[in-house]
Write an enzyme that holds these catalytic residues in place. Structure first.
Site, PDB file in Angstrom:
ATOM      1  N   LYS A 188      -4.214 -35.640 -10.541  1.00 27.05           N
ATOM      2  CA  LYS A 188      -3.905 -35.924 -11.948  1.00 27.05           C
ATOM      3  C   LYS A 188      -5.193 -36.239 -12.712  1.00 27.05           C
ATOM      4  CE  LYS A 188       0.736 -37.276 -10.714  1.00 27.05           C
ATOM      5  NZ  LYS A 188       1.704 -38.311 -10.390  1.00 27.05           N
TER       6      LYS A 188
ATOM      7  N   ASP B 129       5.871 -39.476 -17.700  1.00 30.89           N
ATOM      8  CA  ASP B 129       6.602 -38.999 -16.517  1.00 30.89           C
ATOM      9  C   ASP B 129       8.052 -38.641 -16.869  1.00 30.89           C
ATOM     10  OD1 ASP B 129       5.223 -38.623 -14.164  1.00 30.89           O
ATOM     11  OD2 ASP B 129       5.235 -40.753 -13.616  1.00 30.89           O
TER      12      ASP B 129
ATOM     13  N   GLN C 199       2.176 -44.597 -10.510  1.00 35.33           N
ATOM     14  CA  GLN C 199       2.446 -43.715  -9.373  1.00 35.33           C
ATOM     15  C   GLN C 199       3.491 -44.340  -8.445  1.00 35.33           C
ATOM     16  OE1 GLN C 199       1.145 -40.560  -8.910  1.00 35.33           O
ATOM     17  NE2 GLN C 199       2.502 -40.429  -7.152  1.00 35.33           N
TER      18      GLN C 199
END
Ligand code: NAP
Length: 283
Positions: free
Chosen positions: A52, A119, A96
């Protein structure tokens, strides 16, 4: 032999488009910043987080890295999320997953401002998707749709079967296919006569979390097969939920693993970060 849908190529196109948009924003004095929060040192999470950050660098998005020890308390993590929510220079926040057991993942996910939820896991954005409002769409499901569209595969009017009903893949993929005017059926572990259903599919999206579960007897001749699964076999090689070798000659189009859906997730994260400027302006 089926058309092999090239996720790497499509992901690269999407990242290049984001890079252009980000450069145009920079010319207007707008910088996009993604805050990436990682708790602990899980090796798989390290790989995902690094991918990422690399993608951010390529696209021109500033990434802020918060590496917290495994022992961080839920309160400390929530306080960091709140600080990032209130920081006007931060456009997107990514925590995460998975988190250590002593931390409630839902509490953390729900604490992220929906305006910075790149997300697409916050209930506000999940709800927005289901009632057709604009918002962040979670990255892997959004990637599935882009693979289909950019391969010239028509969704409207087609029989779409989604195998799996998880909150992160199956459900949002089915909502997205419906939004694209597909006729959608969702199957799960309690579904009876599952092959009879999957054999009706023009488009079959597989997210069952079982290595090489779907064999050629699950599909009809010429079906489009999108494999969301990712597994590592005993030889440390990646494979999907679909038995690629068995299915590839019967399918009309198929995604490989690796190089299919997996690479799309980070590309769609970049797309969500780029869209954050508009989403934050609208809010
Ligand atoms: P999950 O939460 O384990 O959900 C699996 C789903 O499959 C459940 O809905 C389950 O039904 C259903 N299922 C299980 N066994 C079945 C069977 N025998 N027949 C029919 N349905 C069955 O998995 P997930 O998080 O959605 O992930 C699915 C796969 O995608 C995994 O391999 C994961 O690693 C991969 N993945 C990849 C990415 C990426 O590419 N970036 C992102 C996320 C996930 P029930 O609901 O009845 O239990």
């Amino acid at each position: 032999m089926a058309l092999i849908i090239d996720g790497k190529k499509i992901a690269a196109q999407i990242k290049d488009e984001c890079r252009e948009k980000v450069a145009a924003y920079k010319e207007q004095g707008i910088e996009i910043t993604l805050a990436v929060v990682q708790v602990g040192h899980d090796p798989a999470s390290n790989v995902y987080v690094n991918n990422k950050k690399k993608a951010c660098e390529y696209v021109g998005i500033r990434s802020l890295s918060y590496e917290l020890e495994e022992t961080v308390t839920e309160e400390e993590l929530l306080a960091l999320v709140e600080k990032l929510n209130n920081d006007p220079t931060v456009n997107g926040i990514l925590v995460q997953l998975p988190l250590p057991e002593h931390i409630d993942e839902n509490k953390v996910t729900f604490a992220i401002s929906p305006k910075k939820d790149v997300d697409g896991f916050h209930p506000y954005n999940v709800g927005a998707l289901s009632i057709g409002l604009k918002g962040y769409v979670s990255c892997t499901p959004a990637g599935v749709i882009q693979l289909l569209k950019r391969s010239g595969i028509e969704i409207a009017g087609k029989n779409c079967v989604v195998m799996g009903r998880s909150n992160i893949v199956g459900k949002p993929v089915s909502m997205l296919l419906l939004r694209e005017n597909g006729t959608v059926t969702v199957t799960h572990s309690k579904t009876e006569n599952i092959k009879e259903i999957t054999r009706q599919a023009d488009i079959l999206v597989v997210a069952v979390g079982k290595p090489r579960f779907v064999t050629s007897d699950f599909i009809k001749e010429g079906a489009v097969v999108i494999d969301v699964g990712i597994h590592r076999n005993a030889d440390n090689k990646l494979c999907g939920d679909v038995d690629f070798e068995d299915v590839k000659d019967k399918a009309g189009a198929i995604t490989p693993v690796p190089g299919g859906v997996g690479v799309m997730t980070v590309a769609m994260l970049m797309s969500n970060c780029t869209a954050s400027v508009e989403i934050n302006e609208r809010a």
